[in-house]
Design a protein around this motif. Structure first.
Motif, short mmCIF file in Angstrom:
data_model
loop_
_atom_site.label_atom_id
_atom_site.label_comp_id
_atom_site.label_asym_id
_atom_site.label_seq_id
_atom_site.Cartn_x
_atom_site.Cartn_y
_atom_site.Cartn_z
N SER A 132 36.51 49.14 25.35
CA SER A 132 37.66 48.27 25.23
C SER A 132 38.60 48.89 24.21
N TRP B 44 40.47 37.35 34.26
CA TRP B 44 39.62 38.26 33.47
C TRP B 44 40.53 39.13 32.60
N LEU C 245 30.38 43.15 34.59
CA LEU C 245 29.72 42.90 33.31
C LEU C 245 28.65 43.98 33.15
N GLU D 32 34.32 48.71 32.38
CA GLU D 32 34.05 47.55 33.22
C GLU D 32 35.10 47.34 34.29
N ARG E 251 24.97 37.34 29.85
CA ARG E 251 26.29 36.74 29.98
C ARG E 251 27.21 37.37 28.95
N TYR E 252 28.50 37.01 29.03
CA TYR E 252 29.47 37.55 28.07
C TYR E 252 29.39 36.77 26.75
N ARG E 253 29.49 35.50 26.78
CA ARG E 253 29.42 34.59 25.65
C ARG E 253 28.86 33.25 26.15
#
Length: 358
Positions: free
Chosen positions: A169, A238, A272, A300, A326-328
């Motif tokens: 990122s 997203w 993910l 991603e 999961r992401y969060r």
């Protein structure tokens, strides 16, 4: 002639004729006198044009000699550089272990982390004891962890460091380098076909579950195994789809490269990827794209979109391994203890003796 005959030292100035035409006669005569005394008078009586040619010929021979010496030096330097790079590559391969002694043939697992605290040391020790040569810890600097491989190039990288950092990122270039160096391992060893990559905030109930993950998917020839992937049309909010409209992260030539598919929102996919497996063909496609465009982008977004554009196979990791990834939000110890399904948890960030919330 008699005056010049005593000045043998002028032989060293023969090449002056190349920069000072007035010295052509003297240079020619002194050369003849020093090397071929019998030719001295004929040299003086020769017409200026032939003197010029004679001198240039001598200069040409000297110049060719210099070029040959330079070429020899360059060849020697290249050989020494190649030798250093070969030795560095052998050293890197030895750190990963022998690809002929793997738990799952043709497959490695890279555990990427910048930390070497007690928690990471315990996880790395468990994985190393179970997986042996099938496992490596990839880090940005040397760590006191088993099977540690530093993400760096000795010589030149197949894909430049700056491009590898683009796999992260925008706020975390280090993670992209760790991932990128893990993937490049597939291009270094022709016996390898697949690479699993696991981030350090994945928790597992037992290290044997990691081996079960690798063995369960061993017969799956997919080029990209992910936790989840989705088209832009189904999840337009997203956040990383916004990179498509930011030239610094997604150059316009990428849109041109993907042609009609690039202008079709349904083509772009996100995924993910705290845990993933890639094939040699997937990494070769990434390398070819970087060679063509000069850049990469967030992994991603990149991997699922590129794989589908190239006709490669993308599948989800089986639910028994991916259900709790999961992401969060972050998993806490209490939540993990209450959950009976799944064997991996993400994100599970362990700091100062406990799992923190995020």
């Amino acid at each position: 002639v008699q005056g010049i005959k005593g000045s043998v030292i002028l032989c060293e100035s023969t090449m002056l004729c190349l920069t000072c035409p007035q010295l052509i006669l003297v240079s020619c005569f002194v050369t003849a006198l020093c090397e071929f005394p019998a030719e001295a008078e004929s040299c003086l009586s020769t017409a200026g044009s032939s003197l010029y040619l004679r001198t240039l010929q001598r200069g040409k021979v000297s110049h060719q000699t210099e070029e040959a010496e330079e070429a020899q030096e360059e060849a020697q330097e290249e050989e020494e550089t190649s030798s250093r790079e070969d030795k560095a590559l052998v050293h890197r391969l030895s750190l990963w272990g022998s690809s002929g002694e793997l738990q799952v043939p043709g497959t490695l697992l890279a555990y990427i982390t910048p930390r070497a605290d007690a928690y990471q040391h315990q996880k790395a020790q468990q994985l190393a004891a179970l997986l042996g040569d099938s496992f490596a810890v990839v880090s940005p600097r040397p760590l006191l962890l088993p099977h540690n491989v530093v993400a760096e190039c000795h010589g030149s990288c197949v894909i430049p460091e700056i491009a590898l950092s683009q796999l992260s990122s925008p706020s975390n270039g280090e993670g992209g380098r760790l991932l990128g160096h893990s993937l490049l391992r597939l291009l270094e060893d022709p016996q390898l076909q697949y690479m699993w990559v696991m981030e350090d905030d994945i928790e597992f109930r037992n290290s044997s579950d990691v081996l079960a993950l690798m063995q369960t998917h061993a017969a799956d020839d997919s080029d990209l195994l992910v936790i989840d992937f989705f088209p832009k049309t189904s999840r337009p909010s997203w956040p990383y789809f916004r990179l498509l409209h930011m030239p610094q992260y997604f150059p316009m030539k990428w849109h041109d490269r993907f042609s009609d598919a690039g202008r079709d929102p349904g083509h772009w996919h996100g995924a993910l990827l705290p845990l993933l497996r890639v094939s040699r063909r997937m990494v070769e496609a990434v390398w070819a794209l970087q060679q063509e465009t000069g850049s990469l982008t967030y992994v991603e977004l990149l991997l699922p979109s590129l794989a589908l554009q190239q006709g490669l196979t993308v599948r989800k990791i089986q639910a028994q391994f991916s259900a709790n990834i999961r992401y969060r939000p972050c998993w806490t110890a209490t939540e993990m203890n209450k959950t009976n399904d799944g064997v991996f948890f993400h994100p599970a960030k362990f700091r100062d003796g406990d799992y923190i919330k995020c």
